[in-house]
Design a protein around this motif. Structure first.
Motif: not given
Length: 385
Positions: A26-27, A29, A55, A370, A373
């Motif tokens: 995942g990210y 952020v 995320t 997403v 992203y």
């Protein structure tokens, strides 16, 4: 001043594996926000909806600090860091914002951020980072001036116009919460590369509450665009009480006096939702709304919506509300009286608004975000189940 939330022990250098499917990536952020207006609610709803997508959010706040309740809310969803740097509309020149990009880049490096999600385009203007940048235009003083004043921009605001334009052009992607606001950006700044429309969303549904003969409105009333004086004037001439919730004084000394409506200053969000859920009519007299969370909150309670006839509200609620001219008090009074006197119309409007509101949820918003992203990062992320 710095608030650190639940994830404070996380190793920023560790692989980006978060909650959900242990094999999914995942990210991390870094998301900027403020505690003054609707950006706070946007950020909290979005952070909650992004969790199933593996995320994780670090919130970086600017401007006046949040209340204790807001700090606690953010800490339940991730990590909150507060900067002493100002918001762009609270200062008189670009020099006052000169430390903002350095602050963003420093925190991004410390947090190991994969993406920057900036909720104010000026914050992107002078970034030199290679991390992908998403800028969201929730509002901006230039489009605000165009809608509210309808006269040439003051010379003293030209620096802000230039900085917004630079930020919009610097960002790798720009988000507008409605097509109407996207058009306003194009009208003021010219073509905006990478511009996407992703509607805001709310998760709460409050359509089971018993309704009272009350008209409810919520806004930061010190903002001239929210049109407090028009609604307060109308409150003196209609049959039901009008409740106006929200601050009457702003951080830069702006203020409005509310005399005829029942004015509730800032109240905790949960209390606000309880009161809103029992209102039969929700009204918004705004001259300018890039999205308008207050209208969505009213729709989620199955209240009849009575809305200013502005492009955003027509776009989002065209078949689900009664509209009025926001510069004519008689138009507002007539619209409210019409809905007060017709219970069948109130019921129909409430159900239409509730049905329409299902288009605007954080889950839909998060899924669209997403995808963006993924595009910016140049990869497809395996989503958690």
């Amino acid at each position: 001043m710095k608030y650190v939330g639940l994830d404070q022990v996380a190793d920023a250098t560790a692989p980006h594996l978060f909650s959900g499917d242990p094999g999914a990536r995942g990210y991390r952020v870094l998301m900027t926000l403020d505690a003054v207006g609707g950006v706070w609610r946007y950020a909290m709803e979005l952070a909650r909806a992004l969790r199933p997508h593996n995320t994780r959010i670090t919130f970086l706040g600017f401007g006046p600090p949040p209340s204790t309740a807001k700090v606690a809310e953010a800490e339940r969803l991730g990590r909150l860091i507060w900067s002493d740097q100002p918001l762009d509309w609270m200062v008189c020149d670009e020099l006052a914002l000169s430390r903002v990009p350095t602050e963003i880049e420093r925190i991004a490096a410390e947090e190991g951020a994969d993406l920057l999600h900036l909720n104010m385009p000026t914050q992107a203007a002078d970034l030199s980072t290679a991390i992908p940048v998403v800028a969201v235009s929730h509002s901006c003083p230039i489009t605000w001036w165009r809608a509210v004043k309808n006269e040439p921009l003051p010379e003293s605001w030209h620096w802000l116009e230039d900085m917004n334009r630079r930020g919009l052009l610097r960002a790798d992607a720009v988000i507008a919460p409605s097509g109407s606001h996207a058009q306003s950006l194009a009208d003021c700044y010219g073509p905006v590369p990478g511009l996407s429309i992703i509607h805001n969303g709310l998760s709460n549904f409050m359509d089971g509450a018993e309704k009272d003969p009350v008209i409810f409105a919520a806004a930061r009333w010190w903002d001239e665009a929210k049109n407090a004086r028009l609604l307060d004037a109308a409150a003196a001439n209609i049959d039901w009480p009008v409740v106006m919730a929200g601050a009457g004084e702003g951080p830069n000394g702006q203020s409005v006096i509310i005399e005829n409506a029942c004015h509730l200053d800032e109240v905790p969000h949960a209390d606000l939702m309880r009161q809103l859920g029992r209102a039969s009519i929700v009204v918004s007299p705004s001259l300018y709304e890039p999205f308008g969370l207050a209208a969505l909150e009213g729709a989620r309670s199955a209240a009849a919506l009575v809305l200013a006839d502005i492009p955003t509200y027509r776009e989002l609620w065209n078949d689900s509300a009664v509209f009025f001219d926001p510069r004519e008090v008689n138009s507002l009074e007539n619209a409210l009286q019409r809905v007060i006197e017709d219970p069948d119309l109130r019921e129909e409007l409430g159900q239409r608004a509730l049905a329409r509101s299902r288009r605007y949820t954080p889950d839909i918003q998060a899924s669209n975000l997403v995808e963006l992203y993924d595009t910016l990062s140049g990869k497809t992320v395996e989503m958690a189940v």
